[in-house]
Design a protein around this motif. Sequence first.
Motif, PDB file in Angstrom:
ATOM      1  N   LEU A   1      11.666  -8.334 -23.846  1.00 50.36           N
ATOM      2  CA  LEU A   1      12.452  -7.094 -23.916  1.00 50.36           C
ATOM      3  C   LEU A   1      12.565  -6.553 -25.334  1.00 50.36           C
ATOM      4  O   LEU A   1      12.906  -5.385 -25.525  1.00 50.36           O
ATOM      5  CB  LEU A   1      13.846  -7.334 -23.308  1.00 50.36           C
ATOM      6  N   SER A   2      12.270  -7.388 -26.334  1.00 51.66           N
ATOM      7  CA  SER A   2      12.297  -6.873 -27.705  1.00 51.66           C
ATOM      8  C   SER A   2      11.081  -5.978 -27.960  1.00 51.66           C
ATOM      9  O   SER A   2      11.056  -5.228 -28.924  1.00 51.66           O
ATOM     10  CB  SER A   2      12.349  -8.028 -28.716  1.00 51.66           C
ATOM     11  N   ARG A   3      10.082  -6.050 -27.057  1.00 49.74           N
ATOM     12  CA  ARG A   3       8.870  -5.229 -27.222  1.00 49.74           C
ATOM     13  C   ARG A   3       8.655  -4.256 -26.074  1.00 49.74           C
ATOM     14  O   ARG A   3       7.683  -3.507 -26.069  1.00 49.74           O
ATOM     15  CB  ARG A   3       7.646  -6.143 -27.321  1.00 49.74           C
ATOM     16  N   ASN A   4       9.493  -4.329 -25.059  1.00 47.56           N
ATOM     17  CA  ASN A   4       9.325  -3.498 -23.865  1.00 47.56           C
ATOM     18  C   ASN A   4      10.686  -2.994 -23.389  1.00 47.56           C
ATOM     19  O   ASN A   4      11.672  -3.720 -23.462  1.00 47.56           O
ATOM     20  CB  ASN A   4       8.690  -4.317 -22.725  1.00 47.56           C
ATOM     21  N   GLN A   5      10.707  -1.785 -22.851  1.00 54.43           N
ATOM     22  CA  GLN A   5      11.945  -1.215 -22.317  1.00 54.43           C
ATOM     23  C   GLN A   5      12.409  -1.951 -21.062  1.00 54.43           C
ATOM     24  O   GLN A   5      13.592  -2.176 -20.863  1.00 54.43           O
ATOM     25  CB  GLN A   5      11.716   0.252 -21.926  1.00 54.43           C
ATOM     26  N   PHE A   6      11.436  -2.271 -20.207  1.00 56.71           N
ATOM     27  CA  PHE A   6      11.728  -2.962 -18.942  1.00 56.71           C
ATOM     28  C   PHE A   6      10.674  -4.052 -18.747  1.00 56.71           C
ATOM     29  O   PHE A   6       9.795  -4.196 -19.596  1.00 56.71           O
ATOM     30  CB  PHE A   6      11.700  -1.954 -17.773  1.00 56.71           C
ATOM     31  N   PHE A   7      10.723  -4.796 -17.642  1.00 61.70           N
ATOM     32  CA  PHE A   7       9.782  -5.915 -17.512  1.00 61.70           C
ATOM     33  C   PHE A   7       8.338  -5.503 -17.256  1.00 61.70           C
ATOM     34  O   PHE A   7       7.421  -6.130 -17.767  1.00 61.70           O
ATOM     35  CB  PHE A   7      10.279  -6.961 -16.505  1.00 61.70           C
ATOM     36  N   VAL A   8       8.135  -4.456 -16.459  1.00 61.08           N
ATOM     37  CA  VAL A   8       6.754  -4.079 -16.114  1.00 61.08           C
ATOM     38  C   VAL A   8       6.540  -2.578 -16.307  1.00 61.08           C
ATOM     39  O   VAL A   8       7.300  -1.759 -15.778  1.00 61.08           O
ATOM     40  CB  VAL A   8       6.419  -4.475 -14.658  1.00 61.08           C
ATOM     41  N   GLY A   9       5.513  -2.231 -17.066  1.00 60.68           N
ATOM     42  CA  GLY A   9       5.084  -0.838 -17.194  1.00 60.68           C
ATOM     43  C   GLY A   9       6.110   0.072 -17.837  1.00 60.68           C
ATOM     44  O   GLY A   9       6.058   1.288 -17.658  1.00 60.68           O
ATOM     45  N   ASN A  10       7.053  -0.523 -18.583  1.00 58.05           N
ATOM     46  CA  ASN A  10       8.113   0.258 -19.219  1.00 58.05           C
ATOM     47  C   ASN A  10       8.874   1.164 -18.259  1.00 58.05           C
ATOM     48  O   ASN A  10       9.376   2.224 -18.634  1.00 58.05           O
ATOM     49  CB  ASN A  10       7.564   1.061 -20.412  1.00 58.05           C
ATOM     50  N   LYS A  11       8.943   0.713 -17.014  1.00 57.52           N
ATOM     51  CA  LYS A  11       9.711   1.447 -15.993  1.00 57.52           C
ATOM     52  C   LYS A  11      10.637   0.477 -15.273  1.00 57.52           C
ATOM     53  O   LYS A  11      10.319  -0.701 -15.103  1.00 57.52           O
ATOM     54  CB  LYS A  11       8.764   2.073 -14.954  1.00 57.52           C
ATOM     55  N   TYR A  12      11.759   1.000 -14.804  1.00 52.23           N
ATOM     56  CA  TYR A  12      12.722   0.191 -14.045  1.00 52.23           C
ATOM     57  C   TYR A  12      12.136  -0.152 -12.672  1.00 52.23           C
ATOM     58  O   TYR A  12      11.762   0.755 -11.914  1.00 52.23           O
ATOM     59  CB  TYR A  12      14.007   1.001 -13.896  1.00 52.23           C
ATOM     60  N   THR A  13      12.018  -1.451 -12.359  1.00 49.89           N
ATOM     61  CA  THR A  13      11.444  -1.896 -11.072  1.00 49.89           C
ATOM     62  C   THR A  13      12.309  -3.033 -10.503  1.00 49.89           C
ATOM     63  O   THR A  13      13.265  -3.481 -11.146  1.00 49.89           O
ATOM     64  CB  THR A  13      10.008  -2.457 -11.249  1.00 49.89           C
ATOM     65  N   ILE A  14      11.894  -3.547  -9.366  1.00 50.14           N
ATOM     66  CA  ILE A  14      12.602  -4.689  -8.778  1.00 50.14           C
ATOM     67  C   ILE A  14      12.499  -5.951  -9.648  1.00 50.14           C
ATOM     68  O   ILE A  14      13.299  -6.865  -9.487  1.00 50.14           O
ATOM     69  CB  ILE A  14      12.159  -5.006  -7.325  1.00 50.14           C
ATOM     70  N   ALA A  15      11.553  -5.986 -10.587  1.00 50.81           N
ATOM     71  CA  ALA A  15      11.523  -7.124 -11.527  1.00 50.81           C
ATOM     72  C   ALA A  15      12.799  -7.115 -12.372  1.00 50.81           C
ATOM     73  O   ALA A  15      13.380  -8.173 -12.658  1.00 50.81           O
ATOM     74  CB  ALA A  15      10.289  -7.054 -12.429  1.00 50.81           C
ATOM     75  N   ASP A  16      13.230  -5.918 -12.786  1.00 52.83           N
ATOM     76  CA  ASP A  16      14.474  -5.809 -13.571  1.00 52.83           C
ATOM     77  C   ASP A  16      15.682  -6.173 -12.721  1.00 52.83           C
ATOM     78  O   ASP A  16      16.569  -6.907 -13.179  1.00 52.83           O
ATOM     79  CB  ASP A  16      14.604  -4.385 -14.124  1.00 52.83           C
ATOM     80  N   ILE A  17      15.728  -5.672 -11.496  1.00 51.70           N
ATOM     81  CA  ILE A  17      16.864  -6.010 -10.623  1.00 51.70           C
ATOM     82  C   ILE A  17      16.926  -7.523 -10.423  1.00 51.70           C
ATOM     83  O   ILE A  17      17.990  -8.137 -10.533  1.00 51.70           O
ATOM     84  CB  ILE A  17      16.755  -5.287  -9.259  1.00 51.70           C
ATOM     85  N   GLY A  18      15.761  -8.120 -10.148  1.00 50.22           N
ATOM     86  CA  GLY A  18      15.699  -9.560  -9.892  1.00 50.22           C
ATOM     87  C   GLY A  18      16.228 -10.377 -11.059  1.00 50.22           C
ATOM     88  O   GLY A  18      16.954 -11.361 -10.870  1.00 50.22           O
ATOM     89  N   LEU A  19      15.868  -9.989 -12.278  1.00 51.25           N
ATOM     90  CA  LEU A  19      16.315 -10.757 -13.444  1.00 51.25           C
ATOM     91  C   LEU A  19      17.721 -10.387 -13.903  1.00 51.25           C
ATOM     92  O   LEU A  19      18.446 -11.219 -14.461  1.00 51.25           O
ATOM     93  CB  LEU A  19      15.302 -10.609 -14.582  1.00 51.25           C
ATOM     94  N   TYR A  20      18.111  -9.149 -13.661  1.00 52.75           N
ATOM     95  CA  TYR A  20      19.458  -8.709 -14.044  1.00 52.75           C
ATOM     96  C   TYR A  20      20.544  -9.447 -13.254  1.00 52.75           C
ATOM     97  O   TYR A  20      21.604  -9.797 -13.799  1.00 52.75           O
ATOM     98  CB  TYR A  20      19.560  -7.200 -13.795  1.00 52.75           C
TER      99      TYR A  20
END
Lengths: 203, 203
Positions: free
Chosen positions: B148-167
């Motif tokens: 996250l220090s190099r990316n806005q979100f986990f995949v493709g710099n877009k909010y996805t279910i990967a972010d929900i899963g880890l959040y």
Amino acid sequence: MSNFTYKVYGDVFSGNCYKVKLLLHQLQKPYEWIPVDILQQESRTAAFLQRNPNGKIPVLEFASQEYLFESNAIMYFLSEGTDFLPNTRLQRSQVLQWLFFEQYSHEPYIASSRYLIRYLKGAEKYKTVLEEKSKPGYAALDVMEQHLSRNQFFVGNKYTIADIGLYAYTHVAEEGGFDLSRYSAIKSWFAKIESQPHYIAMG
Amino acid sequence: MSNFTYKVYGDVFSGNCYKVKLLLHQLQKPYEWIPVDILQQESRTAAFLQRNPNGKIPVLEFASQEYLFESNAIMYFLSEGTDFLPNTRLQRSQVLQWLFFEQYSHEPYIASSRYLIRYLKGAEKYKTVLEEKSKPGYAALDVMEQHLSRNQFFVGNKYTIADIGLYAYTHVAEEGGFDLSRYSAIKSWFAKIESQPHYIAMG
């Protein structure tokens, strides 16, 4: 310049790595295998952490030098659009359901016990840990047995990456101290997998 | 006859269940929530085991009375074809990569510590277990922080279910004894998630 589309970083006796190898063979895709010895900390070097910051095998490397880690995510990538992943949304989700079951409720007990015994030669040293892993490990086998007593395969009565994912460590569960003798549905499912086209054994 | 497309069996303070609730809210899909108290063994009854033979929550029930279990597989199902799942095969696989990371390398330490402390009130009783979970839990947070220090979100710099899963479990990691004060990239990612349309807090 490599002639291969994919490089796989792995250990041929790791179930997680074997999933990727078996699927690549069954898809008849060429690949280059790069052995990684986890006991020598080869998955923890600075160079390896560039491929997978979580320091685990397997890792799939693309010709573009991008990387994908987590065995079940690699299988999803390789199987999308092939007969190894169903073409309905519900069945694809059911494949993932069983793969998440594998990583959360099966691998930490069944694979992990085999690792302590086979890799670390720790049957005595880790006796208490192994005893703690026994009950949840058998619980996972019971869930599989129940499902397979009513179904040919895990999803849609067809061979998919859900079967590969669960076969990888289940078929060597006895190396982790699990007795499979009463799991007749699991054993007949082993035979069905082992008769699939382009099947190869672990190793 | 239910007016809802989906029923969700879950506990609103379980991170795994919250993933499904948050995504359904953000998708603006109506659903019926059926509370399940795991401490009262409600996920181990014969009726519940018909829904999920593995006896865990959450479970998604369809109008057809079919069921899907495993939080991340449910999120995959709900998000396919929406903005919450990328439309390229590699990025979809990367989403799954992070969700498998979550279930294998994050949840057993971070969520599990919170469960022992918050649900079982076992901060003293499980002191040794909690200590063992500390190092791998922080290792998972370190992997997230680095990404996250190099990316806005986990995949493709877009909010996805990967972010929900880890959040889901990371944002309550302090309830499991993890100190997030030095994780500035993770904390700014929390703020980005909490400002997404139709975000709802856990509970």
